[in-house]
Design an enzyme around this catalytic site. Sequence first.
Site, PDB file in Angstrom:
ATOM      1  N   SER A  80       0.681  -1.096   0.033  1.00  0.00           N
ATOM      2  CA  SER A  80       0.071   0.015   0.026  1.00  0.00           C
ATOM      3  C   SER A  80       0.880   1.121   0.147  1.00  0.00           C
ATOM      4  O   SER A  80       2.256   1.242   0.042  1.00  0.00           O
ATOM      5  CB  SER A  80      -0.939   0.005   1.193  1.00  0.00           C
ATOM      6  OG  SER A  80      -0.067   0.393   2.487  1.00  0.00           O
ATOM      7  N   LYS A  81       0.274   2.385  -0.009  1.00  0.00           N
ATOM      8  CA  LYS A  81       0.882   3.667  -0.206  1.00  0.00           C
ATOM      9  C   LYS A  81       2.021   3.675   0.952  1.00  0.00           C
ATOM     10  O   LYS A  81       3.143   4.482   0.885  1.00  0.00           O
ATOM     11  CB  LYS A  81      -0.041   4.709   0.144  1.00  0.00           C
ATOM     12  CG  LYS A  81      -0.714   5.093  -1.349  1.00  0.00           C
ATOM     13  CD  LYS A  81      -1.075   6.523  -1.337  1.00  0.00           C
ATOM     14  CE  LYS A  81      -1.840   7.220  -2.688  1.00  0.00           C
ATOM     15  NZ  LYS A  81      -3.157   6.891  -2.584  1.00  0.00           N
ATOM     16  N   ARG A  82       1.746   3.347   2.002  1.00  0.00           N
ATOM     17  CA  ARG A  82       2.631   3.611   3.401  1.00  0.00           C
ATOM     18  C   ARG A  82       3.869   2.803   3.070  1.00  0.00           C
ATOM     19  O   ARG A  82       4.919   3.017   3.614  1.00  0.00           O
ATOM     20  CB  ARG A  82       2.127   3.333   4.542  1.00  0.00           C
ATOM     21  CG  ARG A  82       1.804   1.886   4.853  1.00  0.00           C
ATOM     22  CD  ARG A  82       1.114   1.443   6.438  1.00  0.00           C
ATOM     23  NE  ARG A  82       0.495   0.287   5.950  1.00  0.00           N
ATOM     24  CZ  ARG A  82       1.153  -0.570   6.461  1.00  0.00           C
ATOM     25  NH1 ARG A  82       2.535  -0.797   7.098  1.00  0.00           N
ATOM     26  NH2 ARG A  82       0.689  -2.013   6.434  1.00  0.00           N
ATOM     27  N   GLY A 118       5.652   3.261   0.325  1.00  0.00           N
ATOM     28  CA  GLY A 118       6.358   3.868  -0.734  1.00  0.00           C
ATOM     29  C   GLY A 118       5.762   3.596  -2.196  1.00  0.00           C
ATOM     30  O   GLY A 118       4.692   3.524  -2.186  1.00  0.00           O
TER      31      GLY A 118
END
Length: 468
Positions: A240-242, A244
Amino acid sequence: MSDRPVVTRIAPSPTGMMHIGTARTALFNWLYARHTGGKFLLRIEDTDRERSTAEAVQVIFDGLKWLGLEADETPVFQFARADRHREAVEELLASGAAYKDYMTPEELEAEREAARAAGRVVRSPWRDLSPNDAPDRPFVVRLKAPQDGETIVHDQVKGDVRFQNQNLDDLILLRTDGTPTYNLAVVVDDHDMGVTHVIRGDDHLNNAARQTLIYQGLGWDVPVWAHLPLIHGPDGAKLSKRHGAQAVSEFDAMGYLPEAMRNYLAKLGWGHGDDEIFSDDEAIAWFDIKDVVSAPARLDWDKLNHLNNHYIRQAEPARLAGLVAEIHKSRDWKIREADLPVLEQAIPLVRDGAKTLLDLADATVFVLKQRPLELPEKVQGLLSDETRGRLSRLREKLGAEADWSVATLEQAIRSFAESEGVGIGKFGPALRGVLSGGSPAPDLAGTLVSLGKDESLGRLDDALSPGA
Ligand code: GLU
């Protein structure tokens, strides 16, 4: 299926970004096609008209091009094939493998309720009613799927995955407005494109069961299935986005080389013994779908950086100079024609520690600076009268040096230090500062060679001239 030449494909939906998982899927399809001497095709699943803009489609073309995984034929666009999808449904209706379902929205809702209460899937009464009784009202077309027995997806990665047919409802093929549904379109397109192997993310495993039933209804060969495990973040959670970057374009922007990405992505779910670094040709020779592991693969930035460093050290300096020049331009450096050979000359001397092209850009700023360089205070502080005198004597010695190579210059600097009776530490930092303007630079000889003789002596003269 096995006697036909292998045809693989990727079928991305244009969403505005190309996910790293799509890139890995593309790579495995490409590797398998190359391994078997078959073809690798591209289909753009652009039936969502809102999202499927020309720009979003271009993102996919650009991503594949950058990765070096271009398709062997012109891409197929799914939306344009809607008539053909409807034609296949006509065939299914004619053979009795599909039926028109005239349930009204209210009837469907009531059936949904009843099905939920009874713990079964939705069944339309129109499955068994005669089409002659058809009312004059909108209908959907459903597949008349078997209600007992099982559908087995023989998956090359997951093994045999069994689905009880009683748990599969009669899939809608055409909506009331006559538009084809996703599973229908995929089957018809894959069949018409001659796809023999469907290699894709395992979020489509359930679809494989439904699609198998459509193939069977149409009397077509079912392709070989291979559903790839998802890519997870370094912590084992779904990517996911977290974690990177997720988009191919972000990896490009972060300075990863496409060949490093290919090597790295190949290792996400597949491998050849303990081999960490391998060429495309080796991957093609070794790759087999059967060797893909079914456990999720974890993204590992350290490994990616390690591979990227390897490929940066291998790459042609001229190519790297072009790539690094683009990065400098994006950072508002004016790059002139003459800077390219300078970058090319410097790159072999500075690249060993570079994990990314951004690192390589940082490491080459010093060669791009224009004379006279602005010297930061820190450097000016090193230029005591004593050091100036020493650098002037060194400048004379270097000016007489005919062989401007790392080995000769290292030797020259060493013997100069001896003749002065001091360690290199007495004048090295000042020399480096004067040559680089305080930017990162390699060791002294490497810096001199990177800049070339004229530029090196020019920078020294500037710094030593009275009033500087
Ligand atoms: N369009 C689907 C996706 O982007 C892929 C479908 C398939 O590979 O069959 O997930």
